[in-house]
Motif scaffolding. Structure first.
Motif, PDB file in Angstrom:
ATOM      1  N   HIS A   1       0.879  -1.175   0.000  1.00 14.96           N
ATOM      2  CA  HIS A   1       0.000   0.000   0.000  1.00 14.96           C
ATOM      3  C   HIS A   1       0.913   1.221   0.000  1.00 14.96           C
ATOM      4  CE1 HIS A   1      -3.390   2.638   1.258  1.00 14.96           C
ATOM      5  NE2 HIS A   1      -4.070   1.771   0.542  1.00 14.96           N
ATOM      6  N   ASN A   2       0.701   2.184   0.876  1.00 16.71           N
ATOM      7  CA  ASN A   2       1.534   3.386   0.912  1.00 16.71           C
ATOM      8  C   ASN A   2       2.737   3.156   1.815  1.00 16.71           C
ATOM      9  OD1 ASN A   2      -0.246   4.719  -0.792  1.00 16.71           O
ATOM     10  ND2 ASN A   2      -1.426   5.600   0.880  1.00 16.71           N
ATOM     11  N   GLY A   3       3.820   2.684   1.222  1.00 14.19           N
ATOM     12  CA  GLY A   3       5.041   2.349   1.957  1.00 14.19           C
ATOM     13  C   GLY A   3       5.504   0.949   1.613  1.00 14.19           C
ATOM     14  N   HIS A   4       6.802   0.789   1.425  1.00 12.84           N
ATOM     15  CA  HIS A   4       7.365  -0.539   1.133  1.00 12.84           C
ATOM     16  C   HIS A   4       7.103  -1.471   2.311  1.00 12.84           C
ATOM     17  CE1 HIS A   4       9.178   1.728  -1.997  1.00 12.84           C
ATOM     18  NE2 HIS A   4      10.282   2.088  -1.355  1.00 12.84           N
ATOM     19  N   ASN A   5       6.888  -2.741   2.005  1.00 21.77           N
ATOM     20  CA  ASN A   5       6.716  -3.712   3.088  1.00 21.77           C
ATOM     21  C   ASN A   5       7.533  -4.965   2.807  1.00 21.77           C
ATOM     22  OD1 ASN A   5       5.205  -5.304   1.302  1.00 21.77           O
ATOM     23  ND2 ASN A   5       3.221  -4.672   2.130  1.00 21.77           N
ATOM     24  N   GLN A   6       7.216  -6.035   3.507  1.00 25.45           N
ATOM     25  CA  GLN A   6       7.993  -7.275   3.388  1.00 25.45           C
ATOM     26  C   GLN A   6       7.718  -8.016   2.085  1.00 25.45           C
ATOM     27  OE1 GLN A   6       5.232  -6.865   5.047  1.00 25.45           O
ATOM     28  NE2 GLN A   6       4.133  -8.759   5.459  1.00 25.45           N
ATOM     29  N   LEU A   7       6.689  -7.600   1.343  1.00 22.90           N
ATOM     30  CA  LEU A   7       6.274  -8.323   0.138  1.00 22.90           C
ATOM     31  C   LEU A   7       6.641  -7.607  -1.157  1.00 22.90           C
ATOM     32  CD1 LEU A   7       2.673  -9.317   1.303  1.00 22.90           C
ATOM     33  CD2 LEU A   7       4.801 -10.608   1.599  1.00 22.90           C
ATOM     34  N   ALA A   8       6.608  -6.276  -1.132  1.00 15.65           N
ATOM     35  CA  ALA A   8       6.785  -5.535  -2.383  1.00 15.65           C
ATOM     36  C   ALA A   8       7.106  -4.072  -2.117  1.00 15.65           C
ATOM     37  CB  ALA A   8       5.507  -5.629  -3.229  1.00 15.65           C
ATOM     38  N   ASP A   9       7.666  -3.427  -3.141  1.00 18.71           N
ATOM     39  CA  ASP A   9       7.841  -1.980  -3.104  1.00 18.71           C
ATOM     40  C   ASP A   9       6.506  -1.298  -3.393  1.00 18.71           C
ATOM     41  OD1 ASP A   9      10.549  -2.174  -2.617  1.00 18.71           O
ATOM     42  OD2 ASP A   9      11.121  -1.931  -4.721  1.00 18.71           O
ATOM     43  N   SER A  10       6.356  -0.094  -2.827  1.00 14.59           N
ATOM     44  CA  SER A  10       5.161   0.725  -3.003  1.00 14.59           C
ATOM     45  C   SER A  10       5.418   1.830  -4.029  1.00 14.59           C
ATOM     46  CB  SER A  10       4.793   1.360  -1.652  1.00 14.59           C
ATOM     47  OG  SER A  10       3.884   2.432  -1.810  1.00 14.59           O
ATOM     48  N   HIS A  11       4.343   2.350  -4.590  1.00 15.91           N
ATOM     49  CA  HIS A  11       4.443   3.501  -5.492  1.00 15.91           C
ATOM     50  C   HIS A  11       5.104   4.697  -4.802  1.00 15.91           C
ATOM     51  CE1 HIS A  11       1.333   6.238  -3.769  1.00 15.91           C
ATOM     52  NE2 HIS A  11       0.958   5.105  -3.189  1.00 15.91           N
ATOM     53  N   THR A  12       5.055   4.751  -3.465  1.00 13.83           N
ATOM     54  CA  THR A  12       5.584   5.909  -2.740  1.00 13.83           C
ATOM     55  C   THR A  12       7.097   6.051  -2.895  1.00 13.83           C
ATOM     56  OG1 THR A  12       5.696   4.551  -0.727  1.00 13.83           O
ATOM     57  CG2 THR A  12       3.739   5.932  -1.015  1.00 13.83           C
ATOM     58  N   GLY A  13       7.791   4.991  -3.309  1.00 14.02           N
ATOM     59  CA  GLY A  13       9.235   5.072  -3.506  1.00 14.02           C
ATOM     60  C   GLY A  13       9.626   5.920  -4.695  1.00 14.02           C
ATOM     61  N   GLU A  14       8.666   6.178  -5.573  1.00  9.94           N
ATOM     62  CA  GLU A  14       8.977   6.905  -6.805  1.00  9.94           C
ATOM     63  C   GLU A  14       9.440   8.332  -6.520  1.00  9.94           C
ATOM     64  OE1 GLU A  14       6.548   8.231 -10.744  1.00  9.94           O
ATOM     65  OE2 GLU A  14       6.096   6.221  -9.985  1.00  9.94           O
ATOM     66  N   ALA A  15       8.890   8.947  -5.487  1.00  9.90           N
ATOM     67  CA  ALA A  15       9.216  10.355  -5.184  1.00  9.90           C
ATOM     68  C   ALA A  15      10.711  10.559  -5.010  1.00  9.90           C
ATOM     69  CB  ALA A  15       8.456  10.802  -3.941  1.00  9.90           C
TER      70      ALA A  15
ATOM     71  N   ASN B   1      12.982   7.968  -5.634  1.00 10.17           N
ATOM     72  CA  ASN B   1      13.631   6.841  -6.321  1.00 10.17           C
ATOM     73  C   ASN B   1      14.338   5.934  -5.318  1.00 10.17           C
ATOM     74  OD1 ASN B   1      14.182   5.372  -8.663  1.00 10.17           O
ATOM     75  ND2 ASN B   1      16.205   6.298  -8.895  1.00 10.17           N
ATOM     76  N   GLU B   2      13.609   5.637  -4.221  1.00 10.69           N
ATOM     77  CA  GLU B   2      14.148   4.794  -3.144  1.00 10.69           C
ATOM     78  C   GLU B   2      13.342   3.507  -3.065  1.00 10.69           C
ATOM     79  OE1 GLU B   2      14.016   7.162   0.376  1.00 10.69           O
ATOM     80  OE2 GLU B   2      15.419   8.660  -0.416  1.00 10.69           O
ATOM     81  N   TRP B   3      14.034   2.376  -3.209  1.00 10.42           N
ATOM     82  CA  TRP B   3      13.353   1.083  -3.286  1.00 10.42           C
ATOM     83  C   TRP B   3      13.947   0.106  -2.282  1.00 10.42           C
ATOM     84  CZ3 TRP B   3       9.381   2.367  -5.981  1.00 10.42           C
ATOM     85  CH2 TRP B   3       9.509   3.320  -7.002  1.00 10.42           C
ATOM     86  N   LYS B   4      13.126  -0.794  -1.818  1.00 11.79           N
ATOM     87  CA  LYS B   4      13.592  -1.828  -0.879  1.00 11.79           C
ATOM     88  C   LYS B   4      13.968  -3.116  -1.619  1.00 11.79           C
ATOM     89  CE  LYS B   4      12.238  -4.167   3.428  1.00 11.79           C
ATOM     90  NZ  LYS B   4      13.467  -3.785   4.157  1.00 11.79           N
ATOM     91  N   TRP B   5      13.138  -3.489  -2.606  1.00 12.93           N
ATOM     92  CA  TRP B   5      13.297  -4.785  -3.264  1.00 12.93           C
ATOM     93  C   TRP B   5      13.562  -4.694  -4.773  1.00 12.93           C
ATOM     94  CZ3 TRP B   5      13.744  -8.264   0.379  1.00 12.93           C
ATOM     95  CH2 TRP B   5      13.024  -8.114   1.579  1.00 12.93           C
ATOM     96  N   GLY B   6      13.308  -3.541  -5.361  1.00 12.87           N
ATOM     97  CA  GLY B   6      13.341  -3.475  -6.824  1.00 12.87           C
ATOM     98  C   GLY B   6      12.147  -4.183  -7.441  1.00 12.87           C
ATOM     99  N   GLY B   7      11.028  -4.171  -6.719  1.00  7.05           N
ATOM    100  CA  GLY B   7       9.808  -4.852  -7.188  1.00  7.05           C
ATOM    101  C   GLY B   7       9.250  -5.729  -6.087  1.00  7.05           C
ATOM    102  N   LEU B   8       9.046  -6.999  -6.399  1.00  7.08           N
ATOM    103  CA  LEU B   8       8.534  -7.960  -5.415  1.00  7.08           C
ATOM    104  C   LEU B   8       9.687  -8.559  -4.627  1.00  7.08           C
ATOM    105  CD1 LEU B   8       6.001 -10.000  -7.632  1.00  7.08           C
ATOM    106  CD2 LEU B   8       5.541  -7.956  -6.260  1.00  7.08           C
ATOM    107  N   SER B   9       9.445  -8.842  -3.347  1.00 11.03           N
ATOM    108  CA  SER B   9      10.439  -9.569  -2.550  1.00 11.03           C
ATOM    109  C   SER B   9      10.303 -11.062  -2.834  1.00 11.03           C
ATOM    110  CB  SER B   9      10.199  -9.317  -1.061  1.00 11.03           C
ATOM    111  OG  SER B   9       9.047 -10.027  -0.614  1.00 11.03           O
ATOM    112  N   PRO B  10      11.283 -11.877  -2.440  1.00 12.27           N
ATOM    113  CA  PRO B  10      11.127 -13.338  -2.597  1.00 12.27           C
ATOM    114  C   PRO B  10       9.851 -13.853  -1.909  1.00 12.27           C
ATOM    115  CG  PRO B  10      13.420 -12.809  -2.138  1.00 12.27           C
ATOM    116  CD  PRO B  10      12.649 -11.524  -1.978  1.00 12.27           C
ATOM    117  N   LEU B  11       9.544 -13.336  -0.703  1.00 11.42           N
ATOM    118  CA  LEU B  11       8.317 -13.746  -0.017  1.00 11.42           C
ATOM    119  C   LEU B  11       7.089 -13.265  -0.798  1.00 11.42           C
ATOM    120  CD1 LEU B  11       6.823 -14.990   2.408  1.00 11.42           C
ATOM    121  CD2 LEU B  11       7.077 -12.778   3.572  1.00 11.42           C
ATOM    122  N   GLY B  12       7.164 -12.062  -1.343  1.00  7.44           N
ATOM    123  CA  GLY B  12       6.048 -11.546  -2.137  1.00  7.44           C
ATOM    124  C   GLY B  12       5.736 -12.438  -3.319  1.00  7.44           C
ATOM    125  N   ARG B  13       6.764 -12.976  -3.947  1.00  8.56           N
ATOM    126  CA  ARG B  13       6.551 -13.899  -5.076  1.00  8.56           C
ATOM    127  C   ARG B  13       5.845 -15.172  -4.602  1.00  8.56           C
ATOM    128  NH1 ARG B  13       9.695 -12.800  -9.684  1.00  8.56           N
ATOM    129  NH2 ARG B  13      10.848 -10.848  -9.449  1.00  8.56           N
TER     130      ARG B  13
END
Length: 203
Positions: free
Chosen positions: A97-111, A113-125
């Motif tokens: 949702h609004n903020g990266h979590n353990q499953l995936a990056d959020s749209h909020t990283g775009e502001a 250009n800060e990302w946690k996973w570069g998309g989906l995390s392994p758990l998110g997959r």
């Protein structure tokens, strides 16, 4: 005739305590929908678990309740909770949702250009594959562009954007650009427009 009641928990800390608090909040929201349909107004509204249920309930003259899950954060790191949420009636879920979590990056990283996973995390997959197995729709309305495109590539079923609008008309990070729109079209998915003014017209 049909309303999606949303089990939504805002993004918090990615810690055991944060996950547990979010899980309890999600369970309370599932309980509230069940209380409405089973105790408060069972003669007026009923929970649908299948598309056939929707048709049957609507024909009976009752309103139809369906449950969606905004933010996979309350899953914590327990893959079994996907089935638990499905068994409680959840029929779609957005991984972030609004903020990266353990499953995936959020749209909020775009502001920034800060990302946690570069998309989906392994758990998110893994969560997405479990959603496919159970028949829970994958909602792409809040994750990052990379998360969305990876989800579309991984999902064996069409995805939905439960409330997104068009980036070309309003340049919001929550809106879908032409590449994302075409990917969803190719995937056979559905985009439902978010009618909040700022998402529709930039001015």
């Amino acid at each position: 005739d049909v309303s999606f009641f949303i089990v939504y928990v805002g993004q918090g800390d990615l810690t055991p305590a944060g996950f547990e608090s979010a899980y309890r909040a999600a369970m309370a929201k599932f309980d509230a929908v069940h209380r409405l349909t089973e105790q408060i107004a069972p003669g007026e509204i009923e929970l649908a678990l299948t598309s056939a249920d929707v048709t049957r309930i609507a024909k009976s003259g009752k309103k139809v309740a369906v449950i969606g899950i905004e933010n996979g954060y309350p899953l914590g790191t327990d893959l079994k909770r996907v089935k638990e949420f499905y068994d409680r009636g959840g029929r779609y879920m957005s991984l972030a949702h609004n903020g990266h979590n353990q499953l995936a990056d959020s749209h909020t990283g775009e502001a920034g250009n800060e990302w946690k996973w570069g998309g989906l995390s392994p758990l998110g997959r893994e969560v997405l594959q479990e959603m496919n197995r159970l028949g829970m729709m994958v909602d792409v309305s809040h994750p990052s562009k990379a998360s969305i495109l990876q989800a579309i590539g991984l999902s064996k079923a069409p995805v939905i954007a439960s409330h997104s609008s068009v980036r070309k008309l309003a340049n919001q990070t929550r809106n879908l650009d032409d590449e994302m729109l075409m990917a969803i079209k190719t995937n056979g998915g559905v985009v439902q427009i978010n009618a909040v003014a700022d998402f529709i017209k930039a001015d």
